[in-house]
Scaffold this active site. Structure first.
Site, PDB file in Angstrom:
ATOM      1  N   CYS A 254      21.745  24.300  32.112  1.00 27.58           N
ATOM      2  CA  CYS A 254      20.937  25.498  31.887  1.00 27.58           C
ATOM      3  C   CYS A 254      20.303  25.902  33.207  1.00 27.58           C
ATOM      4  O   CYS A 254      19.768  25.040  33.925  1.00 27.58           O
ATOM      5  CB  CYS A 254      19.850  25.182  30.851  1.00 27.58           C
ATOM      6  SG  CYS A 254      18.815  26.582  30.431  1.00 27.58           S
ATOM      7  N   LEU A 255      20.341  27.200  33.515  1.00 26.80           N
ATOM      8  CA  LEU A 255      19.734  27.658  34.769  1.00 26.80           C
ATOM      9  C   LEU A 255      18.227  27.421  34.779  1.00 26.80           C
ATOM     10  O   LEU A 255      17.620  27.378  35.848  1.00 26.80           O
ATOM     11  CB  LEU A 255      20.030  29.152  34.998  1.00 26.80           C
ATOM     12  CG  LEU A 255      21.505  29.503  35.243  1.00 26.80           C
ATOM     13  CD1 LEU A 255      21.668  31.009  35.419  1.00 26.80           C
ATOM     14  CD2 LEU A 255      22.052  28.758  36.451  1.00 26.80           C
TER      15      LEU A 255
ATOM     16  N   HIS B  34      24.035  28.293  22.662  1.00 26.73           N
ATOM     17  CA  HIS B  34      23.012  27.938  23.659  1.00 26.73           C
ATOM     18  C   HIS B  34      22.134  29.142  23.978  1.00 26.73           C
ATOM     19  O   HIS B  34      20.899  29.036  23.996  1.00 26.73           O
ATOM     20  CB  HIS B  34      23.733  27.415  24.916  1.00 26.73           C
ATOM     21  CG  HIS B  34      22.834  27.075  26.064  1.00 26.73           C
ATOM     22  ND1 HIS B  34      22.771  25.810  26.608  1.00 26.73           N
ATOM     23  CD2 HIS B  34      21.978  27.832  26.806  1.00 26.73           C
ATOM     24  CE1 HIS B  34      21.905  25.811  27.605  1.00 26.73           C
ATOM     25  NE2 HIS B  34      21.412  27.025  27.757  1.00 26.73           N
ATOM     26  N   GLU B  35      22.772  30.300  24.209  1.00 29.04           N
ATOM     27  CA  GLU B  35      22.006  31.492  24.598  1.00 29.04           C
ATOM     28  C   GLU B  35      21.177  32.037  23.429  1.00 29.04           C
ATOM     29  O   GLU B  35      20.042  32.483  23.622  1.00 29.04           O
ATOM     30  CB  GLU B  35      22.944  32.574  25.145  1.00 29.04           C
ATOM     31  CG  GLU B  35      23.733  32.170  26.386  1.00 29.04           C
ATOM     32  CD  GLU B  35      22.886  31.564  27.481  1.00 29.04           C
ATOM     33  OE1 GLU B  35      21.711  31.943  27.640  1.00 29.04           O
ATOM     34  OE2 GLU B  35      23.398  30.671  28.194  1.00 29.04           O
TER      35      GLU B  35
ATOM     36  N   GLY C  10      26.004  31.790  31.267  1.00 34.52           N
ATOM     37  CA  GLY C  10      25.219  32.535  30.287  1.00 34.52           C
ATOM     38  C   GLY C  10      23.786  32.647  30.770  1.00 34.52           C
ATOM     39  O   GLY C  10      23.312  31.792  31.529  1.00 34.52           O
TER      40      GLY C  10
ATOM     41  N   GLN D 216      14.856  33.933  29.899  1.00 35.38           N
ATOM     42  CA  GLN D 216      14.992  33.173  31.152  1.00 35.38           C
ATOM     43  C   GLN D 216      14.630  34.014  32.373  1.00 35.38           C
ATOM     44  O   GLN D 216      14.399  33.466  33.449  1.00 35.38           O
ATOM     45  CB  GLN D 216      16.425  32.657  31.316  1.00 35.38           C
ATOM     46  CG  GLN D 216      16.808  31.595  30.302  1.00 35.38           C
ATOM     47  CD  GLN D 216      18.207  31.096  30.555  1.00 35.38           C
ATOM     48  OE1 GLN D 216      19.173  31.671  30.089  1.00 35.38           O
ATOM     49  NE2 GLN D 216      18.329  30.024  31.321  1.00 35.38           N
TER      50      GLN D 216
ATOM     51  N   HIS E 295      17.976  30.272  23.103  1.00 32.93           N
ATOM     52  CA  HIS E 295      16.935  30.717  24.042  1.00 32.93           C
ATOM     53  C   HIS E 295      16.073  31.830  23.424  1.00 32.93           C
ATOM     54  O   HIS E 295      14.895  31.957  23.743  1.00 32.93           O
ATOM     55  CB  HIS E 295      17.567  31.258  25.329  1.00 32.93           C
ATOM     56  CG  HIS E 295      17.839  30.211  26.364  1.00 32.93           C
ATOM     57  ND1 HIS E 295      16.866  29.388  26.885  1.00 32.93           N
ATOM     58  CD2 HIS E 295      18.988  29.866  27.007  1.00 32.93           C
ATOM     59  CE1 HIS E 295      17.404  28.584  27.798  1.00 32.93           C
ATOM     60  NE2 HIS E 295      18.699  28.847  27.881  1.00 32.93           N
TER      61      HIS E 295
HETATM   62 ZN   LIG Z   1      20.023  27.889  29.088  1.00 30.06          ZN
END
Ligand SMILES: [Zn+2]
Length: 182
Positions: free
Chosen positions: A105-106, A147-148, A49, A54, A151
Site C-alpha cells: 500500500c502506498l 483493497h481500494e 491502485g 490516500q 480504503h
Molecule cells: Zn492501499
C-alpha cells in the site's frame, strides 16, 4: 495535473469513511481534476491502485491499473490491469474471501503482507463519465478493487490479515521470496 501528497498510516483520513460523490457531480471539473491527479500520483509512485482518502480527499473514488486499455476488458487480466477509475463502488463477493495474495500500500511504504480476498467479485458503481458500470472481476484486479474499496471505509490491508506472520519489509521480501512477483 499534479502529484499529490500521499497520507501514510496513522493519518486519521485513512481511518474515516469517505462520502459518496453525487452522480451528477462526477463530471464537475474539480472531480475530474482529482481523478487525473490521482492517476498521475499513482504512476509517480509505481502503485497499482490509489483511493481518494490516500490523497486526503474523503470521497468514494479510486483509480487502479497499470496500462491503457478499453473499459470493456478491465477485469480478468491477471498481471496487467487496464487503467480504471471507479466512483461509489459497491462490491458483491462471488466467492469466499479466502484467496491469499501479497499486498502492499502506498500509505504503508515498503511493507508487504499476505491478505485473504475473494477471488471473484461483482463490481457496481460509476465510471469517470458518470455512467453506471457493472462487471465481474477476478485475479489481481479483484484483489486491487477490494483493497481500494476498503480504503473508502477506513480499512487498511493489515486489518484483513488473520495473522501478521507474513508481514515483510520489501527488502526482505525481495531477498527471501525471489519466486514471488513484485
Ligand atoms: Zn492501499
Amino acid at each position: 495535473m499534479a502529484i499529490l501528497k500521499v497520507a501514510r498510516m496513522g493519518h486519521p483520513v485513512l481511518r474515516a469513511k469517505a462520502l459518496p460523490v453525487p452522480p451528477g457531480q462526477i463530471q464537475a471539473p474539480s472531480v475530474q481534476r482529482l481523478i487525473n491527479d490521482m492517476f498521475e500520483t499513482m504512476r509517480e509512485y509505481s502503485g497499482i491502485g490509489l483511493a481518494a482518502p490516500q490523497v486526503h480527499e474523503g470521497l468514494r473514488i479510486f483509480v487502479a491499473g497499470v496500462r491503457e486499455g478499453a473499459p470493456g476488458d478491465v477485469v480478468n487480466e491477471d498481471d496487467d490491469m487496464p487503467f480504471l477509475a471507479l466512483i461509489n463502488p459497491e462490491l458483491t463477493f462471488l466467492t469466499e474471501p479466502t484467496h491469499e495474495g501479497w499486498e502492499g500500500c502506498l500509505s504503508i511504504p515498503d511493507v508487504r503482507g499476505l491478505v485473504p480476498r475473494a477471488a471473484e467479485i461483482r463490481v457496481q458503481g460509476f465510471d469517470r463519465e458518470g455512467r453506471r458500470v457493472s462487471f465481474t472481476a477476478t485475479g489481481l484486479p479483484a484483489r486491487v478493487i477490494q483493497h481500494e474499496t476498503d480504503h473508502l471505509d477506513g480499512v487498511l490491508f493489515m486489518d484483513r490479515m488473520p495473522t501478521l506472520h507474513s508481514l515483510t519489509f520489501m527488502e526482505e521480501y525481495r531477498r527471501f521470496r525471489p519466486e514471488e512477483d513484485e
